[in-house]
Design an enzyme around this catalytic site. Sequence first.
Site, PDB file in Angstrom:
ATOM      1  N   ASP A   1      52.409  50.066 -61.010  1.00  0.00           N
ATOM      2  CA  ASP A   1      51.374  49.307 -60.307  1.00  0.00           C
ATOM      3  C   ASP A   1      49.960  49.748 -60.651  1.00  0.00           C
ATOM      4  OD1 ASP A   1      51.699  51.857 -58.857  1.00  0.00           O
ATOM      5  OD2 ASP A   1      50.266  50.962 -57.456  1.00  0.00           O
TER       6      ASP A   1
ATOM      7  N   GLU B   1      62.194  58.386 -63.339  1.00  0.00           N
ATOM      8  CA  GLU B   1      60.783  58.164 -63.020  1.00  0.00           C
ATOM      9  C   GLU B   1      60.214  57.084 -63.940  1.00  0.00           C
ATOM     10  OE1 GLU B   1      58.527  57.835 -61.098  1.00  0.00           O
ATOM     11  OE2 GLU B   1      57.399  59.667 -60.735  1.00  0.00           O
ATOM     12  N   ASP B   2      59.196  56.398 -63.448  1.00  0.00           N
ATOM     13  CA  ASP B   2      58.585  55.338 -64.255  1.00  0.00           C
ATOM     14  C   ASP B   2      57.791  55.896 -65.432  1.00  0.00           C
ATOM     15  OD1 ASP B   2      56.603  56.415 -62.587  1.00  0.00           O
ATOM     16  OD2 ASP B   2      55.958  54.489 -61.761  1.00  0.00           O
TER      17      ASP B   2
ATOM     18  N   ARG C   1      53.697  45.210 -59.974  1.00  0.00           N
ATOM     19  CA  ARG C   1      54.995  45.856 -60.118  1.00  0.00           C
ATOM     20  C   ARG C   1      56.073  44.872 -60.581  1.00  0.00           C
ATOM     21  NH1 ARG C   1      54.796  51.037 -57.902  1.00  0.00           N
ATOM     22  NH2 ARG C   1      53.568  51.295 -56.025  1.00  0.00           N
TER      23      ARG C   1
ATOM     24  N   LYS D   1      57.852  54.168 -55.617  1.00  0.00           N
ATOM     25  CA  LYS D   1      58.455  52.865 -55.819  1.00  0.00           C
ATOM     26  C   LYS D   1      58.588  52.535 -57.301  1.00  0.00           C
ATOM     27  CE  LYS D   1      55.825  51.080 -51.852  1.00  0.00           C
ATOM     28  NZ  LYS D   1      54.677  50.249 -51.481  1.00  0.00           N
TER      29      LYS D   1
ATOM     30  N   PHE E   1      46.225  53.036 -69.338  1.00  0.00           N
ATOM     31  CA  PHE E   1      46.803  52.742 -68.031  1.00  0.00           C
ATOM     32  C   PHE E   1      47.631  51.463 -68.112  1.00  0.00           C
ATOM     33  CE2 PHE E   1      47.141  51.563 -63.617  1.00  0.00           C
ATOM     34  CZ  PHE E   1      47.382  52.792 -63.016  1.00  0.00           C
TER      35      PHE E   1
ATOM     36  N   ASP F   1      52.847  61.519 -66.752  1.00  0.00           N
ATOM     37  CA  ASP F   1      51.450  61.520 -67.152  1.00  0.00           C
ATOM     38  C   ASP F   1      50.994  62.992 -67.246  1.00  0.00           C
ATOM     39  OD1 ASP F   1      48.900  60.270 -67.520  1.00  0.00           O
ATOM     40  OD2 ASP F   1      48.473  60.399 -65.386  1.00  0.00           O
TER      41      ASP F   1
END
Length: 173
Positions: free
Chosen positions: A157, A97-98, A163, A41, A150, A101
């Site tokens: 999220d 993609e958000d 979000r 999401k 983070f 990592d």
Amino acid sequence: MDDKISVMFSEQELDKRIRELGKQISDDYAGQSIHMVCVLKGASTFACELAKRITVPVYFDFIKVSSYGNDTISSGNIKISKDVDDDVEGDNVLIIEDIIDTGKTLASLMELFKERNPKSLKLAVLLDKPDRRVTPVNVDYTCFVIPDQFVVGFGLDYAQKYRNLPYVGIVEQ
Ligand code: IMP
Ligand code: MG
């Protein structure tokens, strides 16, 4: 009761950078169309904002992948829980993609799409945490490179929360 969140990138900063990236992508794909694949999401907000700034035809598609095990630790062993609706063969696929990592999720995803014979395959991410990379992945478009922290908001999220924040921030402990 609410967590305190400090802003890393404001709404204005995100908008400015996404417009720049949209321009660059529009130039790179001039005269062609893009089959955009948004990874649900987290990438939904970024994908919509980016698509608004792209001037070549964009086809929206969505995929949902889950890495096995804990949500914050990536195993690299992906499971497709919702695949794209349409065949990507011969298309200019742009994966959205958000955040990248460890790179494990995206490395697997890019391999999967390569096997589907697109005309071209590129990757756009909102955020990149290079310090955390375990699996090398070629990222074509990046909005911001960030340190190993983070972050939440703008689609990202923490246990499904935050979000909807219009900015990217850090949850203060
Ligand atoms: P990886 O690159 O395979 O380690 O996994 C990337 C995924 O981990 C992203 O799609 C996010 O869902 C999640 N993730 C990694 N870092 C963060 C963060 O700082 N905030 C929120 N989600 C994150
Ligand atoms: Mg995610």
